[in-house]
Scaffold this motif. Structure first.
Motif, short mmCIF file in Angstrom:
data_model
loop_
_atom_site.label_atom_id
_atom_site.label_comp_id
_atom_site.label_asym_id
_atom_site.label_seq_id
_atom_site.Cartn_x
_atom_site.Cartn_y
_atom_site.Cartn_z
N HIS A 208 0.84 -1.20 0.00
CA HIS A 208 0.00 0.00 0.00
C HIS A 208 0.88 1.24 0.00
O HIS A 208 0.97 1.95 1.01
CB HIS A 208 -0.92 0.01 1.22
CG HIS A 208 -1.73 -1.24 1.36
ND1 HIS A 208 -1.36 -2.28 2.18
CD2 HIS A 208 -2.86 -1.63 0.73
CE1 HIS A 208 -2.24 -3.24 2.06
NE2 HIS A 208 -3.16 -2.89 1.19
N ALA B 93 -1.19 8.74 1.30
CA ALA B 93 -2.61 8.61 1.65
C ALA B 93 -2.87 7.28 2.34
O ALA B 93 -3.57 7.21 3.36
CB ALA B 93 -3.46 8.74 0.40
N ALA B 94 -2.27 6.21 1.79
CA ALA B 94 -2.45 4.89 2.40
C ALA B 94 -1.82 4.87 3.79
O ALA B 94 -2.39 4.34 4.75
CB ALA B 94 -1.83 3.81 1.52
N SER C 186 -3.84 6.92 6.28
CA SER C 186 -5.10 6.25 6.61
C SER C 186 -4.86 5.00 7.46
O SER C 186 -5.64 4.70 8.38
CB SER C 186 -5.90 5.89 5.35
OG SER C 186 -5.16 5.02 4.52
N HIS D 185 1.39 10.43 -2.86
CA HIS D 185 0.53 9.72 -3.82
C HIS D 185 -0.21 8.59 -3.11
O HIS D 185 -0.14 8.43 -1.91
CB HIS D 185 1.37 9.20 -4.98
CG HIS D 185 2.12 10.29 -5.67
ND1 HIS D 185 1.50 11.27 -6.38
CD2 HIS D 185 3.44 10.57 -5.69
CE1 HIS D 185 2.41 12.12 -6.84
NE2 HIS D 185 3.60 11.71 -6.43
N HIS E 143 -3.59 5.79 -2.51
CA HIS E 143 -5.03 5.87 -2.19
C HIS E 143 -5.27 5.60 -0.72
O HIS E 143 -4.61 4.76 -0.12
CB HIS E 143 -5.80 4.84 -3.02
CG HIS E 143 -5.65 5.04 -4.49
ND1 HIS E 143 -6.28 6.06 -5.15
CD2 HIS E 143 -4.92 4.37 -5.41
CE1 HIS E 143 -5.95 6.00 -6.43
NE2 HIS E 143 -5.12 4.99 -6.61
N THR E 144 -6.24 6.29 -0.19
CA THR E 144 -6.60 6.05 1.21
C THR E 144 -7.24 4.66 1.34
O THR E 144 -7.91 4.18 0.42
CB THR E 144 -7.58 7.12 1.72
OG1 THR E 144 -8.01 6.74 3.03
CG2 THR E 144 -8.80 7.27 0.83
N THR F 171 -12.72 3.61 3.79
CA THR F 171 -13.90 3.75 2.94
C THR F 171 -14.69 4.95 3.46
O THR F 171 -14.39 5.48 4.52
CB THR F 171 -14.79 2.50 3.04
OG1 THR F 171 -15.20 2.37 4.40
CG2 THR F 171 -14.03 1.25 2.62
#
Lengths: 460, 395
Positions: A220, A224-225, A228, A392, A394-395, A398
């Motif tokens: 990950h 952001a990942a 999170s 860069h 993705h979180t 959800t």
């Protein structure tokens, strides 16, 4: 037997029935047996260890009280030595052995032993030591009845993960026990239910994301990942530990005991100093009274104060676990406390609560959690590198996880501002019942039931 | 203060009047809270709108879609409808079966769902055919007329509480819960049947993640589901090259076998025998017995068919089966057993896509054979029957 299992609720129901159906004279024996049964369901092999520490500290307390000053000190040292010896062996032997081995140029497993950490040893040894020190200081009389003392050490609601109860608080309830009032029972039920909701609906939901992230950081990539994943762990550890504590306090209330508050919305803190006034308060209090103040506290000048702060937090970090990560976590918080103290000298007023100070404090706490959660220093560096060096990715959160966090924030903010829980306790029964039903509903819809996620602090 | 040698627990009991009042109030608080929870759960999940928002691809969503589709079909198809039930292996094509309808006079409708068993079929049938009179026959597809216990037991399959979540009534709970053999499953079943939020948890969480997306997909599925299922075409993969040495359970997999094929062949087809405990027989007696009981005084026949057993047939002598519940049912007046060998011609590797399921070619042939076998068992259709040649589904 986890607090959030059906087995545990059957256990507590049986204990309550037996406790209140029995003549008063039997009740403490019921609690004692129930506590050993509870502990034995984890690993009965460690019951002799618990009994040994109980006998040692009970005897030491009596001897300290009866002896002359020179011998008092000897018994104090002997008792503390036994407690720290057990704690040191079970918790820190392998850590020390691996470091000695590495220094000697050998593999880290060279001197390793297959040591299993007894459940709750960090908590009950701290509780024992506080009793012995209090007796030595003359702040607590030695307990005469060994059953009373055994119950103080092994009382099941707080045996494995606190809150760390002071002897005088516990014995005040035990020696002058009164049946719980209607208010106590109502609060007890609410606190148990709120604790269960914190654990099952919040902590365990965020634990899934935190475990996903820290289980394979490389899978990950990106800031952001990382943020999170760390945020999720921050949510997990708070709700997990606060949930456990709420349940412990609630259970104790149902049995007529009153435990101290352990959390007071720590993520609303506006400084790290404020954070430690709100987070794991019973440990903070223990560290202050039995470590920071004996080291000199802030009585011997600035440098000595900073040194004492740092030492206290380093040892507090190490108390959590035997690894350099925990030492760094403690040192990080010690350094932040020292910096805040230093900055505070130039300020006329204490830090005021603002959104900026709150967010900044929360971010600082999250950075600290990286060391707390990461497997090792390498992973800590890896995560921090992603958090601050790579924007860069993705979180992992959800939308509904974000919603859950915002819901928690709203509830905490309302509690902070309006003390809704205290108001709720004064409302009519029907309103309280509907509120309780809403909390049950949150557990029903969000509570994790497909996997058993142990309480984080059970490992300490 | 010098502590007493005895604690307050040792002192005489204090007056307990206020204590009793406190406990009564606590009991009342808990009872009211649990009642309020049941009401809230009922408002949201039993009579509330959530049923219409279920994820169409979920177990509960699929159940709803099939139920709605078949309820509509009852209005469209007239008097000679046959509802078929089974798990994913009952994968015939209704459109192919319908082609035989001019000769047989019967319309076969697919009411089965992947992963279901007689317990789910019972709850489906209860709502699909509340008067037990809407079908000429109910076809129940099984893998064997004899009872063979397998490592995985239908009786312990908790999926029923997800499939039938929206249709379980409070009065169903005792029977449903006690039909699970283990206490763990009973607890799970009780919790999910009583509080539907547990059964819908994953669905709700997914819904909350993107409510507009869910609403759009539900709308799409509601509009298109009958056509999607009618037009469905299965895989053309085959298991050609598959061989199993039953003395050693050594499998020769087809060349280029996919992981899914290997998995299903290993776990389902070439599985080793499990101890025979009678659990399957008891399960069938209970739940298939309940279905038969519903149609005891009805014109509807209950037909059992044995599905094609697989790409390679397991030898009968692997397990000594101790009972044959379905053969026993055949003695009842409204129960019919299909020819056990009716589908044996389909038991070939080239007609299967994996260790369990037939492929496109297999399903096509199965559809025709199934229609013919059902028609043979039922005899000529009702005298007032009239073909519906212009039915939209037939195009």
């Amino acid at each position: 037997m986890l607090f959030n299992t059906v087995q545990f609720f059957l256990f507590i129901a049986a204990v309550l029935v037996l406790f209140y159906a029995s003549p008063r004279g039997f009740r403490k024996y019921i609690l004692l047996v129930a506590s050993y049964v509870f502990y034995g369901t984890w690993n009965w092999h460690f019951i002799p260890l618990l009994l040994t520490l109980t006998v040692v500290d009970y005897t030491a307390g009596r001897l300290i009280e009866k002896s002359d000053p020179r011998r008092r000190k000897l018994f104090l040292i002997l008792s503390l030595g036994v407690n720290l010896g057990f704690l040191g062996f079970f918790k820190y032997y392998n850590f020390l052995a691996s470091n000695v081995s590495l220094l000697a140029g050998k593999p880290s497993t060279w001197l390793a032993l297959n040591v299993i950490l007894p459940l709750g040893i960090s908590f009950h040894t701290f509780q024992s030591m506080s009793y012995i020190v209090d007796v030595y200081r003359g702040e607590q009389e030695a307990i005469l009845d060994p059953v009373d003392y055994a119950l103080f050490i092994c009382f099941f609601p707080q045996l494995v993960a606190g809150p760390i109860v002071r002897a005088r608080e516990f014995f005040k309830d035990l020696l002058h026990w009164q049946p719980p009032t209607a208010d106590d029972i109502s609060r007890g039920i609410f606190q148990m239910t709120i604790g269960l909701a914190k654990k099952m609906a919040f902590a365990d939901q965020f634990a899934k994301i935190a475990n996903l992230y820290f289980g394979n950081v490389a899978a990950h990539p990106g800031g952001a990942a990382a943020w999170s994943g760390v945020f999720s762990f921050g949510m997990q550890i708070y709700f997990d530990f606060a949930g456990y504590t709420d349940m412990a306090i609630g259970m104790a209330k149902l049995l007529g005991f009153h435990f101290p508050e352990n959390f007071r919305r720590p993520y609303l803190a506006c400084s790290i100093t404020d954070f430690w006034h709100r987070w794991h308060m019973s440990l903070s209090r223990w560290l202050r009274d039995y470590l920071y103040i004996p080291l000199g506290g802030n009585r011997h000048g600035r440098v000595s104060t900073y040194r004492n702060l740092m030492l206290t937090m380093l040892l507090g970090g190490l108390w959590h676990g035997a690894s350099w990560n925990f030492v760094i976590w403690g040192g990080y918080h010690g350094a932040l406390l020292a910096i805040e103290r230093l900055i505070g000298r130039f300020r006329r007023q204490p830090v005021r609560w603002t959104v900026a100070s709150w967010l900044f404090t929360f971010a600082l706490a999250l950075v600290g959690w990286v060391f707390f959660r990461a497997e090792d220093l390498h992973q800590s560096r890896q995560v921090l590198g992603q958090m601050f060096g790579n924007w860069h990715g993705h979180t992992l959160l959800t939308r509904w996880h974000t919603g859950l966090a915002l819901l928690a924030l709203a509830v905490a903010a309302i509690e902070e501002k309006f003390d809704w829980f205290e108001h709720l306790m004064t409302w009519p029964l029907a309103v309280r019942a509907v509120t309780l039903a809403l909390i049950f509903f949150v557990i029903e819809v969000f509570g994790v039931t497909d996997v058993a996620i142990p309480f984080v602090y059970f490992q300490f | 203060m010098q502590p007493d040698s005895s604690s307050a627990f040792d002192s005489p009991a204090a007056p307990t009047g206020s204590g009793l009042r406190a406990f009564r109030e606590a009991a009342l608080l808990l009872i009211l809270a649990l009642a309020a929870l049941l009401v809230l759960d009922g408002l949201v999940f039993r009579i509330g709108p959530y049923k219409k928002l279920l994820e169409p691809d979920s177990t509960a969503g699929q159940f709803e879609l099939v139920l709605r589709r078949e309820q509509e079909a009852q209005r469209e198809y007239g008097d000679n409808l046959v509802a078929t039930f089974g798990d994913s292996r009952m994968s015939y094509y209704p459109r192919e079966a319908a082609k035989v309808e001019p000769q047989t006079g019967y319309y076969l409708r697919q009411a089965g769902l992947a992963g279901t068993n007689a317990r789910v079929w019972y709850y489906m049938l209860r709502d699909l055919d509340p008067t037990a009179s809407r079908y000429r026959a109910i076809v129940l597809a099984v893998n064997d007329f004899d009872d063979e216990d397998q490592a995985y037991q239908d009786a312990d399959d908790l999926r029923v509480v997800h499939y039938a979540a929206a249709h379980l009534r409070l009065s169903d709970i005792p029977e449903l819960v006690l039909s699970f053999p283990s206490w763990t499953s009973r607890w799970e079943a009780l919790r999910s049947a009583l509080l539907k939020g547990y059964a819908y948890q994953a669905d709700i969480q997914e819904f909350l993640d993107n409510p507009p997306k869910r609403r759009a997909y539900v709308q799409l599925a509601n509009g298109g589901y009958p056509h999607w299922t009618w037009d469905f075409v299965d895989s053309t993969k085959t298991l050609e090259g598959l061989a199993i040495d039953w003395s050693t359970f050594k499998v020769t997999f087809p060349p280029n076998a996919t992981p899914d094929q290997i998995d299903t062949i290993t776990n389902f087809l070439a599985r080793r025998p499990a101890p025979q405990t009678g659990t399957m027989a008891a399960f069938r007696r209970h739940w298939m017995g309940k279905i038969i009981d519903r149609y005891r005084n009805s014109r509807t026949k209950v037909i059992f068919i044995r599905l094609p057993r697989g790409a390679v047939v397991r030898p009968d002598n692997l397990v000594k089966k101790q009972s044959a519940t379905i053969r026993d049912f055949a003695r009842l007046p409204n129960v019919l057993l299909a020819n056990e060998h009716a589908f044996e011609e389909l038991e070939h590797p080239e007609l299967f896509k994996d260790g369990l399921h037939m492929n496109d070619k297999g399903n096509t042939r199965f559809s025709v054979l199934l229609s013919q076998e059902v028609a043979r068992l039922l005899g000529p259709p009702a005298p007032n029957w009239q073909a519906l040649p212009d039915h939209p589904r037939d195009k």
